[in-house]
Motif scaffolding. Structure first.
Motif, PDB file in Angstrom:
ATOM      1  N   SER A 136       0.854  -1.204   0.000  1.00 45.14           N
ATOM      2  CA  SER A 136       0.000   0.000   0.000  1.00 45.14           C
ATOM      3  C   SER A 136       0.883   1.246   0.000  1.00 45.14           C
ATOM      4  O   SER A 136       1.943   1.265   0.621  1.00 45.14           O
ATOM      5  N   ILE A 137       0.401   2.275  -0.713  1.00 44.59           N
ATOM      6  CA  ILE A 137       1.216   3.485  -0.881  1.00 44.59           C
ATOM      7  C   ILE A 137       0.600   4.638  -0.080  1.00 44.59           C
ATOM      8  O   ILE A 137      -0.609   4.870  -0.136  1.00 44.59           O
ATOM      9  N   TYR A 138       1.435   5.356   0.671  1.00 44.71           N
ATOM     10  CA  TYR A 138       0.972   6.488   1.494  1.00 44.71           C
ATOM     11  C   TYR A 138       1.839   7.699   1.218  1.00 44.71           C
ATOM     12  O   TYR A 138       2.900   7.592   0.605  1.00 44.71           O
ATOM     13  N   ASN A 139       1.368   8.847   1.760  1.00 40.92           N
ATOM     14  CA  ASN A 139       2.221  10.031   1.756  1.00 40.92           C
ATOM     15  C   ASN A 139       2.342  10.533   3.182  1.00 40.92           C
ATOM     16  O   ASN A 139       1.325  10.749   3.852  1.00 40.92           O
ATOM     17  N   GLU A 140       3.558  10.700   3.649  1.00 41.01           N
ATOM     18  CA  GLU A 140       3.744  11.042   5.062  1.00 41.01           C
ATOM     19  C   GLU A 140       3.200  12.426   5.410  1.00 41.01           C
ATOM     20  O   GLU A 140       2.915  12.709   6.560  1.00 41.01           O
ATOM     21  N   TYR A 141       3.044  13.302   4.392  1.00 38.21           N
ATOM     22  CA  TYR A 141       2.511  14.639   4.679  1.00 38.21           C
ATOM     23  C   TYR A 141       0.993  14.698   4.594  1.00 38.21           C
ATOM     24  O   TYR A 141       0.345  15.451   5.303  1.00 38.21           O
ATOM     25  N   TYR A 142       0.404  13.918   3.676  1.00 38.94           N
ATOM     26  CA  TYR A 142      -1.045  14.055   3.441  1.00 38.94           C
ATOM     27  C   TYR A 142      -1.898  13.031   4.195  1.00 38.94           C
ATOM     28  O   TYR A 142      -3.052  13.290   4.503  1.00 38.94           O
ATOM     29  N   ASP A 143      -1.349  11.835   4.423  1.00 38.04           N
ATOM     30  CA  ASP A 143      -2.200  10.768   4.959  1.00 38.04           C
ATOM     31  C   ASP A 143      -2.209  10.750   6.491  1.00 38.04           C
ATOM     32  O   ASP A 143      -1.262  11.184   7.134  1.00 38.04           O
ATOM     33  N   LYS A 144      -3.312  10.218   7.023  1.00 38.58           N
ATOM     34  CA  LYS A 144      -3.409  10.060   8.484  1.00 38.58           C
ATOM     35  C   LYS A 144      -3.120   8.603   8.813  1.00 38.58           C
ATOM     36  O   LYS A 144      -3.576   7.700   8.114  1.00 38.58           O
ATOM     37  N   PHE A 145      -2.377   8.389   9.890  1.00 36.66           N
ATOM     38  CA  PHE A 145      -1.990   7.020  10.247  1.00 36.66           C
ATOM     39  C   PHE A 145      -2.598   6.629  11.588  1.00 36.66           C
ATOM     40  O   PHE A 145      -2.590   7.426  12.537  1.00 36.66           O
ATOM     41  N   ASN A 146      -3.107   5.395  11.665  1.00 32.55           N
ATOM     42  CA  ASN A 146      -3.614   4.875  12.937  1.00 32.55           C
ATOM     43  C   ASN A 146      -2.452   4.670  13.887  1.00 32.55           C
ATOM     44  O   ASN A 146      -2.561   4.882  15.096  1.00 32.55           O
TER      45      ASN A 146
END
Ligand code: AMP
Length: 215
Positions: A136-146
């Motif tokens: 899965s691909i995320y962005n550390e600036y835009y995405d929220k992490f559990n």
């Protein structure tokens, strides 16, 4: 079979969209970037040579790409379609593919060009994180992490790609302009080309792509 090519600069979202599409329609996902990273992971001599090339943001030799592709495509005879993510990367690869596979079930039906400007692409690449387990691909600036630095789907750790840094991004973007972008005209002439705008809302982009392939 419905066979689809994605053409896009690094960071435009072709990996995300092609994964969504292959999961939704059960198509074979063929990422030549993944194939070369798998080859590197074997630790082979060829893998070592590829690692050097990738870290500079250049393209891997066409013969190697076709070797890896041939093996992967052997698994495609059961598939309802193939999604090419990151292939072809230059005109030679496109023409060679058409010569070898173009006359059978593997001919290309749609070419999706995801359009993005350079600044936006760089922001995405510099913030990109990839799940070490499920991809899965995320962005550390835009995405929220559990759970910070862990995948929201499977909780595994998130990694950065070695070529996702500012210097290598610049080179990869130039390679895209010089070698890959000419493919837009190649496929336009064959009436296969569709352009969609990149957006932070991946569901919106996905819907647009779906409406293209549903015709
Ligand atoms: P990607 O995962 O598509 O961003 O690809 C990562 C890197 O793998 C690229 O910067 C190239 O060095 C190499 N690569 C991936 N696909 C190809 C291809 N079709 N032809 C040549 N090099 C490729």
């Amino acid at each position: 079979m419905k066979n689809i090519i994605f053409i896009a600069a690094p960071g435009a979202g072709k990996g995300t969209q092609s994964m969504m599409l292959s999961e939704r329609y059960n198509y074979l996902h063929v990422s030549t970037g993944d194939l070369v990273r798998e080859e590197i992971a074997t630790g082979s001599e060829r893998g070592l040579a590829i690692k050097e090339i990738i870290s500079h943001g250049s393209l891997v030799n066409d013969d190697i790409i076709f070797d890896l592709l041939d093996v992967k495509l052997k698994a495609s005879n059961q598939a309802k379609g193939i999604i090419f993510d990151g292939f072809p990367r230059n005109l030679e690869q496109a023409k060679r593919y058409d010569q070898i596979y173009g006359k059978n079930e593997m001919d290309i039906d749609y070419v999706i060009h995801i359009d993005i400007d350079k600044d936006e692409a760089m922001k995405r690449i510099l913030g990109r994180l990839i799940c070490s387990k499920c991809g899965s691909i995320y962005n550390e600036y835009y995405d929220k992490f559990n759970n910070q630095n862990h995948c929201n789907s499977c909780d595994s750790t998130l990694d950065k790609r070695v070529d996702d840094n500012e210097v290598t991004f610049g080179r990869r973007f130039d390679v895209y302009l010089e070698e890959t972008k000419p493919l837009i005209d190649y496929y336009k002439e064959q009436n296969l080309l569709y352009t969609v705008k990149a957006s932070d809302n991946k569901e919106d982009v996905f819907k647009e792509i779906e409406s293209i392939i549903k015709g």
